[in-house]
Structure formats: structure tokens, C-alpha cells
Design an enzyme around this catalytic site. Sequence first.
Site, PDB file in Angstrom:
ATOM      1  N   CYS A 112      16.363  22.242  -6.008  1.00 27.05           N
ATOM      2  CA  CYS A 112      15.705  22.326  -7.364  1.00 27.05           C
ATOM      3  C   CYS A 112      16.414  23.617  -8.519  1.00 27.05           C
ATOM      4  CB  CYS A 112      14.408  23.601  -7.045  1.00 27.05           C
ATOM      5  SG  CYS A 112      13.605  23.154  -8.702  1.00 27.05           S
ATOM      6  N   HIS A 113      16.574  24.413  -8.393  1.00 27.75           N
ATOM      7  CA  HIS A 113      17.697  25.723  -8.785  1.00 27.75           C
ATOM      8  C   HIS A 113      18.843  25.754  -8.257  1.00 27.75           C
ATOM      9  CE1 HIS A 113      14.377  25.700 -12.073  1.00 27.75           C
ATOM     10  NE2 HIS A 113      15.398  25.799 -12.829  1.00 27.75           N
TER      11      HIS A 113
END
Length: 187
Positions: A112-113
Site C-alpha cells: 500500500c503506502h
Amino acid sequence: MTQSLQGKRVAIVAADGFEESELSSPRKALQDAGVEVDIVTPDGKDIRAWAETDWGDTYPASKSLDAASMNDYHGLVLPGGLFNPDALRTNETALALVKEFFHAGKPVAAICHAPWILINAEVVDGRRLTSVPSISQDLKNAGAKWVDEPVVVDSGLVSSRTPKDLDAFNAKLLEELAEGRHQGQHA
């Protein structure tokens, strides 16, 4: 328990605001395979998850970043979310630990991030990886070869986009952990 994973130990480094499934799912997959898992937090205090649209459960910390050593682990997992990687990417102790894993050739998995942390640790230049699409340009600007695929493996670096990719992410995490050190893993 998978024979090649017997005796392995993994650090999951996270702070408040990690995406809950991106910690709980890999942790369960690792534990189900017989891997010992520590949750390492900036100050050694318990951390609270973000569960898609609101605060989720609180997870107990195993130790603080200051007490964690790359030498104690066979691999590293970096869950995403928005708040968690944003906090960790400015934490010098977290960045130093990430760099140590890369220098040692040990598997690192980010979803994800979480690749924001890898950017600030300066370990993505020339590496092929994926992430949530909103940070793809950040990765490209840091020299990464970003692709839009469910899971990407580049010499011990495992990356995925979002929680929908967790099955593929977990499978590759276990595979890379079983393989051990990677000569191609570099900072």
C-alpha cells in the site's frame, strides 16, 4: 509448519494508523507457517489500527524501534495505511533499520503506502515494485520501476498494492522468507 520456515523470526514495523488488514493478515500467515512475529513500534507502546474507514483494534507492541536489531530477524514487513507510513518515513531509527535489512540481503515486504518508507530509506532506486497507485509517481521520482500488478518480487523485496492483494502478498512473503538472504537485495 513449513520446514524451511522453522526457527524464522520476522519484525513487523508499524505505528498508529496502519491499515489493520495489512498487519493482521501477514502476521496470521506468518504465524500459521510457524514463524515468530514481533510488532515493533516507534516507542514500544501498543498501536491502534485504521480499519478502512475508522479506527480499529489496538495491537500490543513486542518492542520499540530502539530495542530492535536486524540481527534478530530473518525478514521485515511494513504494513501500509496512510498515517503509519507517513509517520515512519520521517523516523530516522525506522529508516536505519530498513536500510540494515536491505544491506544484509534479508527479505522486506511493503504494501500500500509503505513504500513511502522505502523511498525515504533510499532503497528503491532501480528496483521494480508496486504500491497503491496514488504514490506511484513518488516511487518513479525516487528511481523505482513502478508497475501495476497485485504482487511484485525483486530480489527479496516483496510489494503489493492494496488489501485486495493480501493473498498474493502473503504467499510471496512466505516464499521469499523461506529462500532467505538474497544477493540481489541491495540498498
